[in-house]
Design an enzyme around this catalytic site. Structure first.
Site, mmCIF file in Angstrom:
data_model
loop_
_atom_site.group_PDB
_atom_site.id
_atom_site.type_symbol
_atom_site.label_atom_id
_atom_site.label_comp_id
_atom_site.label_asym_id
_atom_site.label_seq_id
_atom_site.Cartn_x
_atom_site.Cartn_y
_atom_site.Cartn_z
ATOM 1 N N ASP A 149 0.786 4.032 1.423
ATOM 2 C CA ASP A 149 1.161 4.689 2.681
ATOM 3 C C ASP A 149 2.231 3.885 3.438
ATOM 4 O OD1 ASP A 149 -1.004 2.805 3.092
ATOM 5 O OD2 ASP A 149 -1.179 3.540 5.143
ATOM 6 N N HIS A 150 2.753 2.836 2.792
ATOM 7 C CA HIS A 150 3.841 2.053 3.382
ATOM 8 C C HIS A 150 5.079 2.009 2.493
ATOM 9 C CE1 HIS A 150 1.291 0.520 6.703
ATOM 10 N NE2 HIS A 150 0.373 0.937 5.846
ATOM 11 N N HIS B 195 -5.051 -8.531 5.287
ATOM 12 C CA HIS B 195 -5.180 -7.121 4.874
ATOM 13 C C HIS B 195 -4.864 -7.022 3.374
ATOM 14 C CE1 HIS B 195 -4.963 -2.758 5.229
ATOM 15 N NE2 HIS B 195 -3.743 -2.771 4.733
ATOM 16 N N HIS C 138 0.827 -1.214 0.000
ATOM 17 C CA HIS C 138 0.000 0.000 0.000
ATOM 18 C C HIS C 138 0.862 1.265 0.000
ATOM 19 C CE1 HIS C 138 -3.848 -2.165 1.615
ATOM 20 N NE2 HIS C 138 -3.753 -2.200 0.305
ATOM 21 N N ASP D 44 -0.042 -3.378 8.734
ATOM 22 C CA ASP D 44 -1.494 -3.187 8.897
ATOM 23 C C ASP D 44 -2.206 -4.504 9.195
ATOM 24 O OD1 ASP D 44 -1.017 -0.556 8.359
ATOM 25 O OD2 ASP D 44 -2.083 -0.506 6.443
ATOM 26 N N HIS E 241 -0.013 2.130 12.055
ATOM 27 C CA HIS E 241 -0.819 3.347 12.205
ATOM 28 C C HIS E 241 -1.112 3.668 13.667
ATOM 29 C CE1 HIS E 241 -2.182 3.951 7.955
ATOM 30 N NE2 HIS E 241 -1.940 2.644 7.876
HETATM 31 FE FE FE Z 1 -1.675 1.481 6.003
HETATM 32 ZN ZN ZN Z 2 -2.373 -1.110 4.280
#
Ligand code: FE
Ligand code: ZN
Length: 239
Positions: A58-59, A112, A56, A131, A169
């Site tokens: 955001d990673h 996930h 993802h 996550d 997160h």
């Molecule tokens: Fe994330």
């Molecule tokens: Zn994620």
């Protein structure tokens, strides 16, 4: 081995793992490059490895720029080789990744996403769960099944209780509300919530948590069968 917690984007955590003797470092899940580069500025740290738990944005958002500026190697799951930007080193389930002073066991923990992994620095008793396992919660099922996520969490539950858990997160306070709603008599949980609020008030991160805390307070880890787990996961999506 020193861990620096670096806040990224809205509520992401990236982590620097620094071997203080050699000043060689890994970064876990750099959402973006700027906060990492900012931390490294005027320090003699060699960011040699970029470790990704899953693909993802955001990673992995900082992968390319960090690789370019620091000459790092990107390390991630073999199954995600086509969607982790700039990947160099491919990992497999249960393998030990060992470079310089770093040594981590890799767990494939789908749910996930189908290619999600955890990095377990077993000698230091620290696990980076991305996550999949959050403090007081677990990740949404974007690609995997309930059963995959349930089994992935089961793998983590077997680790030593004093393992420190570093997740992707800062969702802890929001997660705690769901745990409390479903487990209102849990004294340990109430204690943990007080601590969480205290940290947040001081603008401090609520990570790392410990596996022991999570086993006692995280409703998703307390679920001991697939049916209960699946029901909780559905309820949480609409909480
Ligand atoms: Fe994330
Ligand atoms: Zn994620």
């Amino acid at each position: 081995m020193k861990i620096e917690i670096i806040k990224c984007l809205q509520d992401n955590f990236s982590y620097l793992i620094i071997d203080e003797k050699t000043q060689i470092a890994c970064v876990i899940d750099p959402s973006e490059a700027a906060p990492i580069l900012n931390f490294l500025k005027n320090k003699k740290i060699n960011l040699k490895y970029i470790l990704n738990t899953h693909h993802h944005y955001d990673h992995v958002g900082g992968n390319s720029e960090l690789k370019k500026k620091c000459n790092s190697l990107v390390v991630g799951f073999k199954g995600d080789k086509d969607r982790i930007p700039e990947i160099d080193i491919l990992l497999e389930d249960n393998q030990i990744w060992k470079e310089d002073k770093f040594e981590a066991k890799i767990y494939h923990i789908p749910g996930h996403t189908t290619g999600h992994i955890a990095f377990h620095f077993f000698k230091e008793k620290k696990i980076f769960t991305g996550d999949t396992l959050f403090s007081l919660g677990c990740g949404r099922l974007f690609e995997g099944t309930y059963e995959q996520m349930f089994n992935s969490l089961k793998k983590i539950k077997k680790l030593p209780k004093d393992t420190k858990v570093y997740c992707g997160h800062e969702y802890t306070l929001q997660n705690s509300k769901f745990c409390l709603a479903n487990d209102p008599e849990n004294f340990k949980l109430k204690e943990k919530i007080n601590k969480i609020k205290d940290y947040l008030k001081k603008n401090l991160p609520t990570v790392p948590t410990t596996l022991e805390d999570e086993l006692e307070c995280n409703i998703f880890l307390k679920a001991d069968n697939l049916k209960t787990f699946s029901k909780l996961r559905d309820l949480k999506d609409n909480f």
